[in-house]
Design a protein around this motif. Sequence first.
Motif, PDB file in Angstrom:
ATOM      1  N   PRO A  33      15.540 -11.024  -0.549  1.00 42.04           N
ATOM      2  CA  PRO A  33      14.599  -9.906  -0.409  1.00 42.04           C
ATOM      3  C   PRO A  33      13.161 -10.408  -0.314  1.00 42.04           C
ATOM      4  O   PRO A  33      12.804 -11.406  -0.937  1.00 42.04           O
ATOM      5  N   VAL A  34      12.348  -9.714   0.486  1.00 39.35           N
ATOM      6  CA  VAL A  34      10.927 -10.047   0.566  1.00 39.35           C
ATOM      7  C   VAL A  34      10.269  -9.693  -0.759  1.00 39.35           C
ATOM      8  O   VAL A  34      10.819  -8.951  -1.570  1.00 39.35           O
ATOM      9  N   LYS A  35       9.067 -10.191  -0.969  1.00 44.09           N
ATOM     10  CA  LYS A  35       8.378  -9.924  -2.232  1.00 44.09           C
ATOM     11  C   LYS A  35       7.978  -8.456  -2.343  1.00 44.09           C
ATOM     12  O   LYS A  35       7.788  -7.762  -1.326  1.00 44.09           O
ATOM     13  N   ALA A  36       7.869  -7.994  -3.558  1.00 46.31           N
ATOM     14  CA  ALA A  36       7.453  -6.614  -3.814  1.00 46.31           C
ATOM     15  C   ALA A  36       6.057  -6.391  -3.241  1.00 46.31           C
ATOM     16  O   ALA A  36       5.206  -7.280  -3.279  1.00 46.31           O
ATOM     17  N   GLY A  37       5.835  -5.208  -2.673  1.00 43.90           N
ATOM     18  CA  GLY A  37       4.530  -4.863  -2.110  1.00 43.90           C
ATOM     19  C   GLY A  37       4.376  -5.171  -0.634  1.00 43.90           C
ATOM     20  O   GLY A  37       3.317  -4.952  -0.066  1.00 43.90           O
ATOM     21  N   THR A  38       5.440  -5.677   0.002  1.00 49.06           N
ATOM     22  CA  THR A  38       5.389  -5.911   1.452  1.00 49.06           C
ATOM     23  C   THR A  38       5.306  -4.560   2.146  1.00 49.06           C
ATOM     24  O   THR A  38       6.086  -3.661   1.875  1.00 49.06           O
ATOM     25  N   LYS A  39       4.349  -4.415   3.055  1.00 49.89           N
ATOM     26  CA  LYS A  39       4.102  -3.120   3.697  1.00 49.89           C
ATOM     27  C   LYS A  39       5.015  -2.914   4.905  1.00 49.89           C
ATOM     28  O   LYS A  39       5.115  -3.769   5.779  1.00 49.89           O
ATOM     29  N   VAL A  40       5.674  -1.754   4.934  1.00 47.79           N
ATOM     30  CA  VAL A  40       6.491  -1.320   6.068  1.00 47.79           C
ATOM     31  C   VAL A  40       5.791  -0.093   6.648  1.00 47.79           C
ATOM     32  O   VAL A  40       5.499   0.856   5.924  1.00 47.79           O
ATOM     33  N   GLU A  41       5.504  -0.126   7.945  1.00 42.86           N
ATOM     34  CA  GLU A  41       4.750   0.961   8.571  1.00 42.86           C
ATOM     35  C   GLU A  41       5.475   1.471   9.808  1.00 42.86           C
ATOM     36  O   GLU A  41       6.032   0.686  10.568  1.00 42.86           O
ATOM     37  N   VAL A  42       5.454   2.789   9.988  1.00 38.02           N
ATOM     38  CA  VAL A  42       6.036   3.421  11.166  1.00 38.02           C
ATOM     39  C   VAL A  42       4.917   4.169  11.888  1.00 38.02           C
ATOM     40  O   VAL A  42       4.224   4.996  11.294  1.00 38.02           O
ATOM     41  N   LYS A  43       4.729   3.852  13.171  1.00 33.21           N
ATOM     42  CA  LYS A  43       3.727   4.526  13.992  1.00 33.21           C
ATOM     43  C   LYS A  43       4.446   5.386  15.011  1.00 33.21           C
ATOM     44  O   LYS A  43       5.278   4.904  15.777  1.00 33.21           O
ATOM     45  N   CYS A  44       4.110   6.687  14.990  1.00 30.84           N
ATOM     46  CA  CYS A  44       4.698   7.656  15.913  1.00 30.84           C
ATOM     47  C   CYS A  44       3.580   8.289  16.741  1.00 30.84           C
ATOM     48  O   CYS A  44       2.418   7.938  16.594  1.00 30.84           O
ATOM     49  N   ALA A  45       3.943   9.239  17.567  1.00 29.63           N
ATOM     50  CA  ALA A  45       2.973   9.884  18.447  1.00 29.63           C
ATOM     51  C   ALA A  45       1.856  10.585  17.681  1.00 29.63           C
ATOM     52  O   ALA A  45       0.697  10.554  18.090  1.00 29.63           O
ATOM     53  N   LYS A  46       2.184  11.206  16.557  1.00 24.00           N
ATOM     54  CA  LYS A  46       1.196  12.007  15.841  1.00 24.00           C
ATOM     55  C   LYS A  46       0.571  11.314  14.639  1.00 24.00           C
ATOM     56  O   LYS A  46      -0.328  11.861  14.017  1.00 24.00           O
TER      57      LYS A  46
END
Length: 109
Positions: A33-46
Motif C-alpha cells: 500500500p502507498v503511504k497514508a495521505g497520498t492524494k487521489v483526484e478525479v477531474k470531471c466536466a463540472k
Amino acid sequence: MKKVILAILCLAISCTIALAGEIYGTVKEGGKPVKAGTKVEVKCAKGSYSAETDKLGSYRLFAPEQGKCTLSVKSGDGAPQMTVTLFEDSARYNLVLEKKDGMSCVRSE
C-alpha cells in the motif's frame, strides 16, 4: 407551509445524493500500500474531487457527476492519470502505481 418547504428541500437533497458517483479502492506500489495521505483526484466536466489514502492505501471519494473522468494519483515524482467512468452506483478501482520507461503510470488492477 413550513412543512411543504421542508419536504421539498429534503427531496432535493436526496435526489442530489442519489446521483452522486462513488469511487473507492486501494492504491499499491511495489506490491505494498502507498503511504497514508497520498492524494487521489478525479477531474470531471463540472469539477474536481479528491480524497487521501489511509494507512492501508484505501481511498473513497464522491463526485456528483456521471460519465468519463480523469483519475490521478499524486506520487512523489508526479501525478500519473487514467480514465475512469462514474456511475450512479459505486465503482471500485484498485490502482497500481508503476514505472514504465522511466515514467510513472497508474493502472487498474
